[in-house]
Write an enzyme that holds these catalytic residues in place. Structure first.
Site, PDB file in Angstrom:
ATOM      1  N   LYS A  41     -13.457  -4.113   3.245  1.00  0.00           N
ATOM      2  CA  LYS A  41     -14.576  -2.833   3.163  1.00  0.00           C
ATOM      3  C   LYS A  41     -15.670  -3.296   4.077  1.00  0.00           C
ATOM      4  O   LYS A  41     -16.801  -2.396   4.307  1.00  0.00           O
ATOM      5  CB  LYS A  41     -14.408  -2.533   1.827  1.00  0.00           C
ATOM      6  CG  LYS A  41     -13.163  -1.722   1.856  1.00  0.00           C
ATOM      7  CD  LYS A  41     -13.091  -1.247   0.373  1.00  0.00           C
ATOM      8  CE  LYS A  41     -11.916  -0.799  -0.176  1.00  0.00           C
ATOM      9  NZ  LYS A  41     -11.658  -0.664  -1.600  1.00  0.00           N
ATOM     10  N   GLY A  99     -16.172  -5.769 -14.751  1.00  0.00           N
ATOM     11  CA  GLY A  99     -16.363  -6.203 -13.757  1.00  0.00           C
ATOM     12  C   GLY A  99     -17.268  -6.162 -12.980  1.00  0.00           C
ATOM     13  O   GLY A  99     -18.179  -4.811 -12.673  1.00  0.00           O
ATOM     14  N   ALA A 100     -17.597  -7.342 -12.302  1.00  0.00           N
ATOM     15  CA  ALA A 100     -19.154  -6.924 -10.706  1.00  0.00           C
ATOM     16  C   ALA A 100     -18.913  -7.004  -9.820  1.00  0.00           C
ATOM     17  O   ALA A 100     -19.231  -7.351  -8.922  1.00  0.00           O
ATOM     18  CB  ALA A 100     -19.792  -7.565 -11.526  1.00  0.00           C
ATOM     19  N   ASP A 110     -13.221   5.723  -2.042  1.00  0.00           N
ATOM     20  CA  ASP A 110     -12.768   5.195  -2.625  1.00  0.00           C
ATOM     21  C   ASP A 110     -13.484   6.016  -4.853  1.00  0.00           C
ATOM     22  O   ASP A 110     -13.202   6.167  -5.719  1.00  0.00           O
ATOM     23  CB  ASP A 110     -13.240   3.086  -3.528  1.00  0.00           C
ATOM     24  CG  ASP A 110     -12.375   2.945  -2.807  1.00  0.00           C
ATOM     25  OD1 ASP A 110     -10.717   3.080  -2.140  1.00  0.00           O
ATOM     26  OD2 ASP A 110     -12.441   2.446  -2.238  1.00  0.00           O
ATOM     27  N   GLY A 137      -4.655   3.450 -12.265  1.00  0.00           N
ATOM     28  CA  GLY A 137      -5.403   3.771 -11.012  1.00  0.00           C
ATOM     29  C   GLY A 137      -4.755   4.123  -9.755  1.00  0.00           C
ATOM     30  O   GLY A 137      -4.689   4.678  -8.945  1.00  0.00           O
ATOM     31  N   SER A 144       0.654  -1.385   0.782  1.00  0.00           N
ATOM     32  CA  SER A 144       0.558  -0.437  -0.170  1.00  0.00           C
ATOM     33  C   SER A 144       1.258   1.087  -0.251  1.00  0.00           C
ATOM     34  O   SER A 144       1.922   1.717   0.639  1.00  0.00           O
ATOM     35  CB  SER A 144      -1.110  -0.134   0.950  1.00  0.00           C
ATOM     36  OG  SER A 144      -1.747   1.531   0.639  1.00  0.00           O
ATOM     37  N   TYR A 185      -3.081   0.091 -10.317  1.00  0.00           N
ATOM     38  CA  TYR A 185      -2.302   0.882 -10.450  1.00  0.00           C
ATOM     39  C   TYR A 185      -1.124   0.578 -10.123  1.00  0.00           C
ATOM     40  O   TYR A 185      -0.672  -0.869  -9.827  1.00  0.00           O
ATOM     41  CB  TYR A 185      -2.700   1.863  -9.122  1.00  0.00           C
ATOM     42  CG  TYR A 185      -2.099   1.604  -7.474  1.00  0.00           C
ATOM     43  CD1 TYR A 185      -3.487   0.917  -7.520  1.00  0.00           C
ATOM     44  CD2 TYR A 185      -1.046   1.350  -7.436  1.00  0.00           C
ATOM     45  CE1 TYR A 185      -3.124   0.979  -6.191  1.00  0.00           C
ATOM     46  CE2 TYR A 185      -1.194   1.397  -5.428  1.00  0.00           C
ATOM     47  CZ  TYR A 185      -2.405   0.385  -5.069  1.00  0.00           C
ATOM     48  OH  TYR A 185      -2.629   0.595  -3.795  1.00  0.00           O
ATOM     49  N   GLY A 202     -16.508  -5.490  -5.630  1.00  0.00           N
ATOM     50  CA  GLY A 202     -16.607  -4.523  -4.314  1.00  0.00           C
ATOM     51  C   GLY A 202     -16.504  -2.870  -5.162  1.00  0.00           C
ATOM     52  O   GLY A 202     -16.933  -2.343  -5.066  1.00  0.00           O
ATOM     53  N   THR A 238      -8.603  -1.528   3.033  1.00  0.00           N
ATOM     54  CA  THR A 238      -8.568  -2.026   1.914  1.00  0.00           C
ATOM     55  C   THR A 238      -9.047  -3.201   1.935  1.00  0.00           C
ATOM     56  O   THR A 238      -9.557  -4.228   2.845  1.00  0.00           O
ATOM     57  CB  THR A 238      -6.711  -1.763   1.040  1.00  0.00           C
ATOM     58  OG1 THR A 238      -7.143  -2.092   0.012  1.00  0.00           O
ATOM     59  CG2 THR A 238      -5.991  -2.458   1.691  1.00  0.00           C
TER      60      THR A 238
HETATM   61  P1  NDP Z   1     -14.325  -8.516  -6.718  1.00  0.00           P
HETATM   62  O1  NDP Z   1     -12.790  -9.333  -5.622  1.00  0.00           O
HETATM   63  O2  NDP Z   1     -14.753  -7.818  -5.389  1.00  0.00           O
HETATM   64  O3  NDP Z   1     -14.015  -8.486  -7.475  1.00  0.00           O
HETATM   65  C1  NDP Z   1     -13.061  -8.634  -9.247  1.00  0.00           C
HETATM   66  C2  NDP Z   1     -13.822  -8.658 -10.216  1.00  0.00           C
HETATM   67  O4  NDP Z   1     -12.818  -9.230 -11.031  1.00  0.00           O
HETATM   68  C3  NDP Z   1     -15.513  -9.433 -10.241  1.00  0.00           C
HETATM   69  O5  NDP Z   1     -15.997  -8.890 -11.466  1.00  0.00           O
HETATM   70  C4  NDP Z   1     -14.645 -10.749 -10.771  1.00  0.00           C
HETATM   71  O6  NDP Z   1     -15.410 -11.999 -11.897  1.00  0.00           O
HETATM   72  C5  NDP Z   1     -13.322 -10.047 -11.936  1.00  0.00           C
HETATM   73  N1  NDP Z   1     -12.216 -10.679 -12.566  1.00  0.00           N
HETATM   74  C6  NDP Z   1     -11.075 -11.541 -11.514  1.00  0.00           C
HETATM   75  N2  NDP Z   1     -10.063 -12.525 -11.744  1.00  0.00           N
HETATM   76  C7  NDP Z   1     -10.647 -11.826 -13.293  1.00  0.00           C
HETATM   77  C8  NDP Z   1     -10.438 -12.591 -15.039  1.00  0.00           C
HETATM   78  N3  NDP Z   1      -8.787 -13.493 -14.162  1.00  0.00           N
HETATM   79  N4  NDP Z   1     -11.239 -12.584 -15.973  1.00  0.00           N
HETATM   80  C9  NDP Z   1     -11.898 -11.397 -15.677  1.00  0.00           C
HETATM   81  N5  NDP Z   1     -12.617 -11.362 -14.658  1.00  0.00           N
HETATM   82  C10 NDP Z   1     -12.395 -11.231 -13.412  1.00  0.00           C
HETATM   83  O7  NDP Z   1     -12.596  -6.921  -6.486  1.00  0.00           O
HETATM   84  P2  NDP Z   1     -12.379  -5.734  -6.338  1.00  0.00           P
HETATM   85  O8  NDP Z   1     -13.373  -5.207  -6.242  1.00  0.00           O
HETATM   86  O9  NDP Z   1     -12.354  -4.774  -4.572  1.00  0.00           O
HETATM   87  O10 NDP Z   1     -10.816  -5.272  -6.466  1.00  0.00           O
HETATM   88  C11 NDP Z   1     -10.622  -5.114  -8.090  1.00  0.00           C
HETATM   89  C12 NDP Z   1      -9.566  -4.335  -8.370  1.00  0.00           C
HETATM   90  O11 NDP Z   1      -9.661  -2.989  -8.275  1.00  0.00           O
HETATM   91  C13 NDP Z   1      -8.355  -4.662  -7.893  1.00  0.00           C
HETATM   92  O12 NDP Z   1      -7.498  -5.323  -8.690  1.00  0.00           O
HETATM   93  C14 NDP Z   1      -8.104  -3.871  -6.648  1.00  0.00           C
HETATM   94  O13 NDP Z   1      -6.205  -4.055  -6.340  1.00  0.00           O
HETATM   95  C15 NDP Z   1      -8.188  -2.562  -7.588  1.00  0.00           C
HETATM   96  N6  NDP Z   1      -8.061  -1.314  -7.012  1.00  0.00           N
HETATM   97  C16 NDP Z   1      -8.112  -0.486  -7.292  1.00  0.00           C
HETATM   98  C17 NDP Z   1      -8.235   1.419  -6.462  1.00  0.00           C
HETATM   99  C18 NDP Z   1      -7.333   2.332  -6.062  1.00  0.00           C
HETATM  100  O14 NDP Z   1      -6.912   3.177  -5.940  1.00  0.00           O
HETATM  101  N7  NDP Z   1      -6.686   1.924  -7.689  1.00  0.00           N
HETATM  102  C19 NDP Z   1      -9.284   1.041  -5.032  1.00  0.00           C
HETATM  103  C20 NDP Z   1     -10.158  -0.464  -5.363  1.00  0.00           C
HETATM  104  C21 NDP Z   1      -9.800  -1.222  -5.748  1.00  0.00           C
HETATM  105  P3  NDP Z   1     -16.252 -12.907 -11.602  1.00  0.00           P
HETATM  106  O15 NDP Z   1     -17.455 -12.373 -10.829  1.00  0.00           O
HETATM  107  O16 NDP Z   1     -16.167 -13.786 -12.315  1.00  0.00           O
HETATM  108  O17 NDP Z   1     -15.334 -14.138 -10.468  1.00  0.00           O
END
Ligand code: NDP
Length: 264
Positions: free
Chosen positions: A63, A120-121, A99, A229, A14, A209, A123, A59
């Site tokens: 959350k 993506g769907a 966020d 990011g 982080s 990021y 959090g 993080t």
């Molecule tokens: P979640 O675990 O809640 O969601 C993950 C999502 O990614 C799901 O929709 C999942 O699909 C999909 N996914 C994972 N792997 C793959 C793949 N190989 N191919 C296709 N789809 C995939 O994660 P979060 O939403 O919490 O976080 C997502 C990203 O955001 C992380 O990389 C995190 O580091 C980044 N982030 C960045 C921030 C910033 O400040 N820049 C702040 C917060 C998060 P499925 O439903 O099919 O499994």
């Protein structure tokens, strides 16, 4: 001295301590920000209190537990069911989500964006989609699997699995909110699907990021304006700092000092 921390698992990567400490130092505040590896999210509140913290960021994957730990929640955090910033005032914990507002600030660099596609769907997609819709953008959510799309559909979003997407649809901004590309070299969806979507977009964002993901490489290859990011990370930190200090400091000054963290 006021103490702050980021809770997560993992948390060693982080940048939040660096960003906040740069701002604390520059503003001459007697405050210190550290990181805390938290394995069990249900222990968040007791750990926060044991460490005598004044505030914290949260993080992955805590959350939702942070949301449950708060005594008071701001409207947006309530709406998205997720908290990434906690502030202690008197003996109560106040929860916020910075966020998605941070994300909105990060896309101000793109011109004339009206329609957005979220890949993506998870959090982050949840909070970002609500913030985008509240700000007047049209939002479509596409995901690899069906399960997580259902709650978005219930909330009135247009949703689709990648394989059933209408191939003629186009969007101004395409946003990768998946973790594809974080620890691997994967695109979030097939190249065949993404190439025309990315190629015809006005801009692309990957919320991951600090690295050039395959998604950003595709945007670059197709000559499409793109950001990672980092700006979202910076902007969510500026807004969190604002909560930690009850809005006492000029956000532009805080931002300028935190931005130096990306140059070190
Ligand atoms: P979640 O675990 O809640 O969601 C993950 C999502 O990614 C799901 O929709 C999942 O699909 C999909 N996914 C994972 N792997 C793959 C793949 N190989 N191919 C296709 N789809 C995939 O994660 P979060 O939403 O919490 O976080 C997502 C990203 O955001 C992380 O990389 C995190 O580091 C980044 N982030 C960045 C921030 C910033 O400040 N820049 C702040 C917060 C998060 P499925 O439903 O099919 O499994």
């Amino acid at each position: 001295m006021n103490y702050f921390a980021i809770f997560g698992d993992p948390v060693e990567h982080s940048m939040s301590p660096l960003l906040h400490n740069l701002a604390f130092t520059k503003l001459g505040l007697q405050s210190c920000y550290t990181r805390h590896l938290l394995k069990d999210g249900t222990k968040l509140k007791e750990t926060f209190l044991e460490l005598h913290l004044s505030g914290a960021n949260i993080t992955l994957p805590h959350k939702l537990e942070a949301f449950k730990a708060c005594d008071e929640l701001d409207e947006f955090a309530k709406k998205v069911g997720s908290v990434n910033t906690i502030v202690k005032r008197q003996d109560r914990l106040y929860g916020y989500n910075t966020d998605a507002p941070g994300f909105l600030r990060s896309i101000e660099c793109f011109d004339q964006i009206k329609s957005t596609l979220l890949l993506g769907a998870g959090g982050t997609a949840r909070s970002v989609s609500v913030a985008l819709r509240d700000a007047g953008y049209s939002v479509k959510i596409a995901n690899r699997s069906q399960n997580r799309l259902e709650s978005f559909e219930k909330d009135g979003f247009s949703v689709s699995r990648y394989e059933s997407m209408d191939k003629s649809e186009r969007f101004d901004l395409v946003i990768n909110t998946t973790s594809a590309g974080l620890n691997d070299d994967l695109l979030p969806a097939s190249e065949e699907l993404l190439k025309p979507l990315v190629g015809d977009a006005k801009g692309c964002v990957d919320i991951i990021y600090g690295k050039q993901t395959p998604f950003l490489s595709l945007a670059q290859q197709l000559g499409v304006e793109h950001i990672d990011g980092s700006e979202m990370l910076l902007q969510q930190a500026v807004l969190a700092f604002d909560h930690f200090t009850d809005g006492k400091y000029d956000r532009a000054v805080v931002e300028k000092n935190m931005r130096r963290g990306f140059e070190l």
